[in-house]
Design a protein around this motif. Structure first.
Motif, PDB file in Angstrom:
ATOM      1  N   MET A   1       1.065  -0.898  -0.388  1.00 57.80           N
ATOM      2  CA  MET A   1      -0.009  -0.370   0.255  1.00 57.80           C
ATOM      3  C   MET A   1       0.989   1.241  -0.122  1.00 57.80           C
ATOM      4  N   ASP A   2       1.893   1.532   0.829  1.00 57.09           N
ATOM      5  CA  ASP A   2       2.835   2.344   1.260  1.00 57.09           C
ATOM      6  C   ASP A   2       3.663   2.744  -0.483  1.00 57.09           C
ATOM      7  N   ALA A   3       3.381   1.686  -1.185  1.00 57.18           N
ATOM      8  CA  ALA A   3       4.497   1.307  -2.565  1.00 57.18           C
ATOM      9  C   ALA A   3       3.353   2.035  -3.613  1.00 57.18           C
ATOM     10  N   LEU A   4       2.588   1.978  -3.628  1.00 59.95           N
ATOM     11  CA  LEU A   4       1.372   2.780  -4.466  1.00 59.95           C
ATOM     12  C   LEU A   4       1.116   4.469  -3.802  1.00 59.95           C
ATOM     13  N   PHE A   5       0.870   4.507  -2.122  1.00 65.30           N
ATOM     14  CA  PHE A   5       0.631   6.063  -2.514  1.00 65.30           C
ATOM     15  C   PHE A   5       1.717   6.724  -2.386  1.00 65.30           C
ATOM     16  N   ASP A   6       3.342   5.998  -2.381  1.00 70.34           N
ATOM     17  CA  ASP A   6       4.498   6.775  -2.714  1.00 70.34           C
ATOM     18  C   ASP A   6       4.380   7.300  -4.211  1.00 70.34           C
ATOM     19  N   GLU A   7       4.152   6.201  -5.213  1.00 66.47           N
ATOM     20  CA  GLU A   7       3.535   6.367  -6.738  1.00 66.47           C
ATOM     21  C   GLU A   7       2.923   7.391  -6.976  1.00 66.47           C
ATOM     22  N   LEU A   8       1.597   7.611  -6.065  1.00 62.01           N
ATOM     23  CA  LEU A   8       0.637   8.479  -6.491  1.00 62.01           C
ATOM     24  C   LEU A   8       1.082   9.250  -5.597  1.00 62.01           C
ATOM     25  N   GLY A   9       1.895  10.092  -5.207  1.00 63.47           N
ATOM     26  CA  GLY A   9       2.397  11.216  -4.129  1.00 63.47           C
ATOM     27  C   GLY A   9       1.760  11.433  -3.255  1.00 63.47           C
ATOM     28  N   LEU A  10       0.799  10.529  -2.724  1.00 70.41           N
ATOM     29  CA  LEU A  10       0.219  11.045  -0.637  1.00 70.41           C
ATOM     30  C   LEU A  10       1.048  11.299   0.253  1.00 70.41           C
ATOM     31  N   ASP A  11       1.418  12.225   0.648  1.00 63.93           N
ATOM     32  CA  ASP A  11       2.212  12.739   1.695  1.00 63.93           C
ATOM     33  C   ASP A  11       1.783  12.791   2.135  1.00 63.93           C
ATOM     34  N   GLY A  12       2.009  13.329   3.942  1.00 61.89           N
ATOM     35  CA  GLY A  12       1.770  14.075   4.525  1.00 61.89           C
ATOM     36  C   GLY A  12       0.190  14.230   5.591  1.00 61.89           C
ATOM     37  N   GLU A  13      -0.292  14.772   5.061  1.00 59.27           N
ATOM     38  CA  GLU A  13      -1.712  15.123   5.642  1.00 59.27           C
ATOM     39  C   GLU A  13      -2.640  15.307   4.157  1.00 59.27           C
ATOM     40  N   SER A  14      -1.707  15.321   3.310  1.00 61.24           N
ATOM     41  CA  SER A  14      -2.094  15.452   1.814  1.00 61.24           C
ATOM     42  C   SER A  14      -3.515  14.995   1.684  1.00 61.24           C
ATOM     43  N   THR A  15      -4.795  14.409   0.865  1.00 61.55           N
ATOM     44  CA  THR A  15      -5.741  14.144   0.389  1.00 61.55           C
ATOM     45  C   THR A  15      -5.877  13.453  -1.243  1.00 61.55           C
ATOM     46  N   ILE A  16      -6.109  12.160  -1.082  1.00 61.88           N
ATOM     47  CA  ILE A  16      -7.116  11.890  -2.440  1.00 61.88           C
ATOM     48  C   ILE A  16      -7.949  11.853  -2.494  1.00 61.88           C
ATOM     49  N   ASP A  17      -8.970  11.893  -3.829  1.00 56.56           N
ATOM     50  CA  ASP A  17     -10.276  11.854  -3.333  1.00 56.56           C
ATOM     51  C   ASP A  17     -10.413  10.021  -3.985  1.00 56.56           C
ATOM     52  N   LEU A  18     -11.275   9.060  -3.067  1.00 53.78           N
ATOM     53  CA  LEU A  18     -11.768   7.934  -2.895  1.00 53.78           C
ATOM     54  C   LEU A  18     -13.215   8.095  -2.974  1.00 53.78           C
ATOM     55  N   PRO A  19     -12.914   7.833  -4.703  1.00 51.68           N
ATOM     56  CA  PRO A  19     -14.739   7.452  -4.977  1.00 51.68           C
ATOM     57  C   PRO A  19     -15.413   6.105  -4.354  1.00 51.68           C
ATOM     58  N   TYR A  20     -16.907   6.161  -4.229  1.00 59.06           N
ATOM     59  CA  TYR A  20     -17.514   5.702  -3.556  1.00 59.06           C
ATOM     60  C   TYR A  20     -18.633   5.646  -4.966  1.00 59.06           C
ATOM     61  N   VAL A  21     -19.522   3.935  -4.454  1.00 61.59           N
ATOM     62  CA  VAL A  21     -20.812   3.952  -4.890  1.00 61.59           C
ATOM     63  C   VAL A  21     -21.367   3.072  -3.646  1.00 61.59           C
ATOM     64  N   THR A  22     -22.559   3.922  -2.953  1.00 57.99           N
ATOM     65  CA  THR A  22     -22.976   3.037  -2.327  1.00 57.99           C
ATOM     66  C   THR A  22     -24.358   2.544  -2.791  1.00 57.99           C
ATOM     67  N   HIS A  23     -24.425   1.481  -2.912  1.00 60.45           N
ATOM     68  CA  HIS A  23     -25.587   0.931  -2.792  1.00 60.45           C
ATOM     69  C   HIS A  23     -26.457   0.170  -1.874  1.00 60.45           C
ATOM     70  N   ALA A  24     -28.131   0.939  -2.341  1.00 63.16           N
ATOM     71  CA  ALA A  24     -28.806   0.596  -1.570  1.00 63.16           C
ATOM     72  C   ALA A  24     -30.007  -0.300  -1.331  1.00 63.16           C
ATOM     73  N   PHE A  25     -30.508  -1.430  -0.823  1.00 60.45           N
ATOM     74  CA  PHE A  25     -31.888  -1.652  -1.415  1.00 60.45           C
ATOM     75  C   PHE A  25     -33.118  -1.752  -0.037  1.00 60.45           C
ATOM     76  N   ARG A  26     -34.251  -2.348  -0.446  1.00 60.89           N
ATOM     77  CA  ARG A  26     -35.588  -2.673   0.301  1.00 60.89           C
ATOM     78  C   ARG A  26     -36.122  -2.886   0.221  1.00 60.89           C
ATOM     79  N   ALA A  27     -37.081  -3.853   1.052  1.00 62.44           N
ATOM     80  CA  ALA A  27     -38.375  -5.202   0.773  1.00 62.44           C
ATOM     81  C   ALA A  27     -39.100  -4.416   2.116  1.00 62.44           C
ATOM     82  N   VAL A  28     -40.857  -4.437   1.482  1.00 69.10           N
ATOM     83  CA  VAL A  28     -41.062  -3.902   3.070  1.00 69.10           C
ATOM     84  C   VAL A  28     -42.059  -5.747   2.850  1.00 69.10           C
ATOM     85  N   ARG A  29     -42.502  -5.537   4.371  1.00 67.55           N
ATOM     86  CA  ARG A  29     -43.127  -6.997   5.351  1.00 67.55           C
ATOM     87  C   ARG A  29     -44.072  -6.947   4.898  1.00 67.55           C
ATOM     88  N   GLY A  30     -44.569  -8.185   4.484  1.00 64.93           N
ATOM     89  CA  GLY A  30     -46.283  -8.574   4.006  1.00 64.93           C
ATOM     90  C   GLY A  30     -46.623  -8.719   4.943  1.00 64.93           C
TER      91      GLY A  30
END
Length: 249
Positions: free
Chosen positions: A220-249
């Motif tokens: 992981m550190d090797a990847l972050f070094d390659e990305l230039g992610l140092d100190g308190e700098s940040t990188i946007d981690l993209p997420y997809v939130t998947h939600a599901f719902r169902a009604v009780r009969g």
């Protein structure tokens, strides 16, 4: 699925709280849209440190309780969301009376349950017309560096269930009806430290031998070094939130 992995999270409760993302309010509101309007009694099952509990507690008129099998996670939840009643239990063995709840929700948790037994038991505690809601935050691996990060950390049961190449989504059984689903895309700015905390909160790393954990951290550190992610700098981690719902009969 390994019971050791399913109940491992308490050992890393602090990293779980710091490293895992919150749930988008719009996604949580969508899960609850079908809930009866005369009462808003909600149980967060597999509540962990309270990531979903926190959002639920801000829903207008909500009365929220939290259930989790791990006392260490519930202790962390009481710190992060004070005042919410907590109970030890599982989706298959709920510590609540029959028809006492208007909505049962599980965040990042349904992949750890036996779906037939859990559907039946949650159907016992959810009143007729109530809702079962399931939600996951899944990293968006259409971004190349995120895909490489997963290759290093290993995929999780959640990712395989919700977003795997052959996934049909979560199975919800009687007494709940048709399953509806929606998704939301968003980004979370992350420091190197937070990314390591996220990784350390995953069941694969928690239960892995020390030498394997050290090698994953090194990669992981090797990847972050390659990305230039140092100190308190940040990188946007993209997420997809998947939600599901169902009604009780």
């Amino acid at each position: 699925m390994s019971a050791d992995r399913a109940t491992s999270f308490g050992a890393e409760a602090a990293n779980y709280e710091a490293g895992r993302p919150e749930y988008p309010f719009d996604a949580v509101a969508w899960m609850l849209e079908r809930m009866p309007t005369d009462s808003r009694r909600i149980v967060d099952v597999g509540a962990g440190t309270g990531k979903l509990t926190r959002v639920l507690s801000h829903a207008p008129g909500a009365e929220v309780v939290a259930v989790d099998p791990d006392p260490a996670m519930l202790a962390a939840l009481r710190q992060s969301v004070p005042g919410v009643p907590t109970f030890q239990g599982t989706a298959e063995q709920m510590p609540l009376p029959d028809a006492s709840i208007d909505a049962a929700v599980l965040g990042q948790a349904w992949h750890w349950v036996e779906p037939i037994a859990a559907s039946a038991e949650l159907g016992r505690v959810v009143r007729s017309g109530g809702v079962l809601g399931l939600i996951w935050n899944i990293r968006d691996e259409s971004t190349e560096w995120v895909r490489r990060l997963t290759d290093v950390m290993h995929s999780s049961p959640a990712e395989n269930m919700v977003n795997g190449p052959e996934s049909e989504g979560p199975r919800i059984a009687a007494p709940f009806g048709e399953v509806e689903t929606q998704r939301w895309e968003w980004n979370r700015p992350m420091t190197r430290t937070q990314l390591h905390q996220m990784a350390l909160s995953r069941s694969y790393l928690i239960t892995a031998p020390a030498d394997e954990r050290a090698e994953i951290t090194r990669q992981m550190d090797a990847l972050f070094d390659e990305l230039g992610l140092d100190g308190e700098s940040t990188i946007d981690l993209p997420y997809v939130t998947h939600a599901f719902r169902a009604v009780r009969g």
